[in-house]
Every structure is written in structure tokens, then in C-alpha cells.
Design an enzyme around this catalytic site. Structure first.
Site, PDB file in Angstrom:
ATOM      1  N   ALA A  71       0.894  -1.247  -0.028  1.00 50.52           N
ATOM      2  CA  ALA A  71       0.049  -0.004   0.074  1.00 50.52           C
ATOM      3  C   ALA A  71       0.834   1.359   0.032  1.00 50.52           C
ATOM      4  CB  ALA A  71      -0.885  -0.075   1.229  1.00 50.52           C
ATOM      5  N   ASN A 153      -5.679   3.379  11.069  1.00 56.39           N
ATOM      6  CA  ASN A 153      -4.868   1.866  11.699  1.00 56.39           C
ATOM      7  C   ASN A 153      -4.844   1.865  12.962  1.00 56.39           C
ATOM      8  OD1 ASN A 153      -3.314   4.305  10.494  1.00 56.39           O
ATOM      9  ND2 ASN A 153      -1.687   3.183  11.541  1.00 56.39           N
ATOM     10  N   GLN A 181      -6.669  -0.749   6.094  1.00 61.51           N
ATOM     11  CA  GLN A 181      -7.211  -1.235   7.014  1.00 61.51           C
ATOM     12  C   GLN A 181      -8.809  -1.590   7.105  1.00 61.51           C
ATOM     13  OE1 GLN A 181      -5.412  -2.324   9.460  1.00 61.51           O
ATOM     14  NE2 GLN A 181      -3.728  -1.490   9.263  1.00 61.51           N
ATOM     15  N   SER A 201      -2.905  -3.642   0.779  1.00 57.80           N
ATOM     16  CA  SER A 201      -2.174  -4.416   0.902  1.00 57.80           C
ATOM     17  C   SER A 201      -2.441  -5.834   1.527  1.00 57.80           C
ATOM     18  CB  SER A 201      -0.924  -3.745   1.913  1.00 57.80           C
ATOM     19  OG  SER A 201       0.100  -4.430   2.101  1.00 57.80           O
ATOM     20  N   ALA A 202      -2.031  -6.747   0.825  1.00 56.88           N
ATOM     21  CA  ALA A 202      -2.403  -8.164   1.002  1.00 56.88           C
ATOM     22  C   ALA A 202      -2.153  -8.862   2.413  1.00 56.88           C
ATOM     23  CB  ALA A 202      -1.547  -9.067   0.109  1.00 56.88           C
ATOM     24  N   THR A 239       8.704  -7.036 -13.194  1.00 55.46           N
ATOM     25  CA  THR A 239       8.178  -8.506 -13.019  1.00 55.46           C
ATOM     26  C   THR A 239       7.313  -8.863 -12.026  1.00 55.46           C
ATOM     27  OG1 THR A 239      10.033  -9.369 -14.332  1.00 55.46           O
ATOM     28  CG2 THR A 239       8.596 -11.103 -13.104  1.00 55.46           C
ATOM     29  N   CYS A 328       4.813   0.815  11.108  1.00 57.30           N
ATOM     30  CA  CYS A 328       5.893   1.746  10.239  1.00 57.30           C
ATOM     31  C   CYS A 328       6.618   2.864  11.156  1.00 57.30           C
ATOM     32  CB  CYS A 328       5.129   2.309   9.069  1.00 57.30           C
ATOM     33  SG  CYS A 328       4.415   0.992   7.761  1.00 57.30           S
TER      34      CYS A 328
END
Length: 398
Positions: A71, A153, A181, A201-202, A239, A328
Site C-alpha cells: 500500500a 490503523n 485497514q 495491501s495483502a 516482473t 511503520c
């Protein structure tokens, strides 16, 4: 017993997701951009994964979902793309955001400010939520973008994304939301909520780390952040990590199903409330921002007289993982910026501890966590000779 209660930082990979990923490490390992069968063999599962992503957020066929690293990259792509496309050419010069965004937004906005971009940081109200009316108040002709998180978050508070999207659409301003979130916790629908860009974000919804996505509504194209290849139609070079893309697709499918959302609402929230209510039985504890309008899994609690870092150390010694806020910023010992945004006093701003659950937590784990937390508070308050009760505190809100 070990109890993981830091799921807003990252989540365990769902076993089903892991099983779907495994063949792409040693069996179906070709570069998806290669013309031979080893590369082409990756395509069916990549298409399937992409379809799961589109379905998960109700993206239209003509819209784009770009595969990114996380993200943070998605957020940077939007903000810096707007800077390149709308601001550097003099068309616009202003961005609106909030004081409580994730550092991936605020740090990027600070960088853009250093480049001459005007950024307005809107405050939240006493419940920790941005009021949609304040967005309308600050939009002007020079505004290029409004970026507001879907759910915070740290507090779990849900922002009025639908109202903000309608305001931006009416005023002709592009709208981005960081939904990192929100996905898997509440329904996310980019059509109904009139979103132009959306980041995710996974690893926040039981997928692998190192992969995320960016929804881009048709007609809202951006100058790419990364150049060097024709992947994603030339919109994001590099890739693609096929295994992780497949994992993210399956994680999205599992997390956004009607059954999964209902489980979050009806089961995870009950576990969160059980934990929260037990902590609130301790003297001088409060839920930051109050209990209403939150994601089902999150609580940010202040325990007056107990410094947050000390609390985390004590919990960790007894097998319980929690957080003082955004992972973070976990090495930053400054006062919690979200608590500062609430206007909390200097002592209270260092006492916030975030507990964030997932569908993999159990009643037994929560019972154990309550025992550990209660003992830790007693122990740490006993150590702190400067602690004094403050009767002005309430059980919820500030």
C-alpha cells in the site's frame, strides 16, 4: 500460550492462501512475460487472482487494478502521480488530507510540500473521525486531490468515505482512499463510494507480505511511479510476483466474502469487546475515540500511569503481541500522533496500546490475554511511583 493481537500490523497467511501459492515457487515458476509455455502457464491463475481482486472491491471491468509491492507504493503512486500530472504543469497546486493518515501518506505529503505543493491537513473531531463537511469547506479551484483513509490503523475508526466521495465528485476533485485497514473488515465498494483511487495491501487481510494493489478508476490514469517494462500495460513496471499475486487474490476472495464480513462483525467484534471491557474494568482506562463506528477488530486503549512501550515489553515477556500504533513508526519514541491529534495531554499521549484481532483469534486466547494485561497493569503501576489517579478520565472517549 502465545497470543497475537497486532493484526493491524500484519496477519498470518490463511492456510488456503498458502496452498494456492505453493505451486508457483518450484513447479509453475516461469516469468509471466515470457512467450514460452513456462511463462504462459502462470496466466490462468493470475487472471483468476485479478478477477478476485475486482470482485472484492466491486471494480468495473474498464477500471484498472495495478499490482504493486504494498500500500505504501500504491499511496506514493497516487500522490506523486498527481504531483506530476496536475501540479508540476501548473494546473493545480493543492492537496487535502488528514492529520491522522498512515505515514505512507503523511511522509509523502511532507515531501511534496518540500517541492512547493500546498497541503491542508484536516483535524479529526473528538471521536477521531474527519467530518465530511470540513472537506467541502477546504476544497478550492486549485485542489488536485483529496486523500482520506477508509479506516484508521490505530483506532479502527471508520471515516465517512461515501460522503467525501460524493463531495469530491460533485466538485470535480479526484479522491483517493487508503483502504488498507478496511478490506476484509467492512464492505468496500468503489462504485457505491465514488472512489477514484484506492490502495490496499495483502498482508493486512491474511495474504502474503510484499504485495499490494492500487485501484484506478477509468479516466483517472496516472504517470507511473516505476518505469522499465510493459507490465500492467506499462502502468507499473517490474516482473510480477506470481505466487504473491495468486495469494493476494485468494486472500481477497476469502476476506471479502459475505460470510467472512459477517464473521468479523459478529464474532471478531465480540472477542474485541470482551478484551476491551475487561481492560476498562481497570481504574483510569479509556478507549481512544470511543466505541462507536469502528472496524470490528481494533481498540486503542490508554492506561493512565502505564507507559505504552513498557506495557508492550511486559506483554511480550508473557507471550502477548500488541502495538503502540502504526508498525511503520514503531521505532519512533515520540508521542503517538493520533493521540496528539485528539488533543490529549503529554502524559496520556504516551500511554496508548493498540490491540487488533483477527478471525484466527480464539476465546481461550482472549481470556489469557486479559489475565496477562491485568497483571501487567498492576505490576507497572506498582513500579511507577509518580502515578496518580485522574478522576476526570472517562471509560470511553477523551
Amino acid at each position: 500460550m502465545e497470543v497475537y493481537l497486532d493484526n493491524n500490523a500484519t496477519t498470518v497467511v490463511d492456510p488456503k492462501v498458502y496452498e494456492e501459492m505453493k505451486p508457483f515457487f518450484c513447479e509453475i515458476y516461469g516469468n509471466p512475460n515470457s512467450l514460452h509455455k513456462f511463462g504462459a502457464g502462470t496466466h490462468p491463475k493470475m487472471v483468476e487472482a485479478l478477477n478476485f481482486l475486482y470482485e472484492g472491491i466491486n471494480a468495473a471491468d474498464e477500471d484498472d487494478i495495478l499490482i504493486t509491492a504494498n500500500a505504501t507504493e500504491s499511496n506514493n503512486t497516487v500522490l506523486k502521480g498527481i504531483w506530476i500530472d496536475k501540479i508540476l504543469n501548473g494546473e493545480k497546486k493543492h492537496i487535502i488530507t488528514t492529520e491522522v493518515e498512515h505515514p505512507a501518506i503523511t511522509a509523502t505529503c511532507k515531501f511534496l510540500e518540500s517541492q512547493g505543493v500546498a497541503v491542508t491537513y484536516l483535524p479529526v473531531n473528538e471521536e477521531g473521525v474527519l467530518e465530511a463537511s470540513s472537506v467541502a469547506e477546504f476544497i478550492k479551484d486549485e485542489t488536485a486531490l483529496v486523500t482520506v483513509m477508509w479506516a484508521n490503523n490505530e483506532t479502527g475508526k471508520i471515516f465517512p468515505i461515501k460522503e467525501i466521495g460524493e463531495i469530491c465528485r460533485e466538485k470535480g476533485v479526484l479522491f483517493h482512499t487508503d483502504a488498507t485497514q478496511a478490506i476484509g473488515k467492512v464492505p468496500v465498494d468503489v462504485q457505491d463510494f465514488k472512489v477514484d483511487y484506492l490502495s490496499f495491501s495483502a498482508h493486512k487481510f491474511h495474504g502474503p507480505k510484499g504485495i499490494g494493489g492500487l485501484y484506478v478508476r477509468k479516466g483517472c490514469e496516472l504517470t507511473p511511479l516505476l518505469h522499465g517494462g510493459e507490465q500492467m500495460g506499462g502502468k507499473r513496471a517490474g516482473t510480477v510476483d506470481v505466487a504473491s499475486m495468486v495469494g493476494m487474490g485468494w486472500a481477497m476472495k476469502l476476506a471479502t466474502s459475505t460470510m467472512a464480513i459477517a464473521y468479523e462483525k459478529n464474532h471478531v467484534s465480540k472477542l474485541r469487546d470482551k478484551l476491551e471491557n475487561a481492560i476498562l474494568e481497570l481504574p483510569e482506562t479509556i478507549v481512544i475515540g470511543g466505541k462507536e463506528n469502528r472496524t470490528p477488530n481494533t481498540t486503542l486503549i490508554s492506561i493512565r500511569g502505564v507507559e505504552g512501550e513498557s506495557m508492550l515489553w511486559d506483554l511480550n515477556q508473557h507471550g502477548v503481541g500488541a502495538s503502540t500504533g502504526s508498525a511503520c513508526a514503531s521505532e519512533d519514541l515520540e508521542a503517538n500522533p493520533v493521540m496528539n491529534a485528539f488533543g490529549s495531554d503529554s502524559e496520556l499521549a504516551h500511554t496508548g496500546v493498540r490491540f487488533s484481532l483477527s478471525r484466527f483469534n480464539t476465546v481461550e486466547q482472549i481470556d489469557y490475554a486479559i489475565e496477562v494485561i491485568t497483571n501487567a497493569v498492576t505490576r507497572l503501576r506498582g513500579i511507577s511511583s509518580s502515578y496518580a489517579y485522574a478522576p476526570s478520565c472517562h471509560k470511553s472517549g477523551l
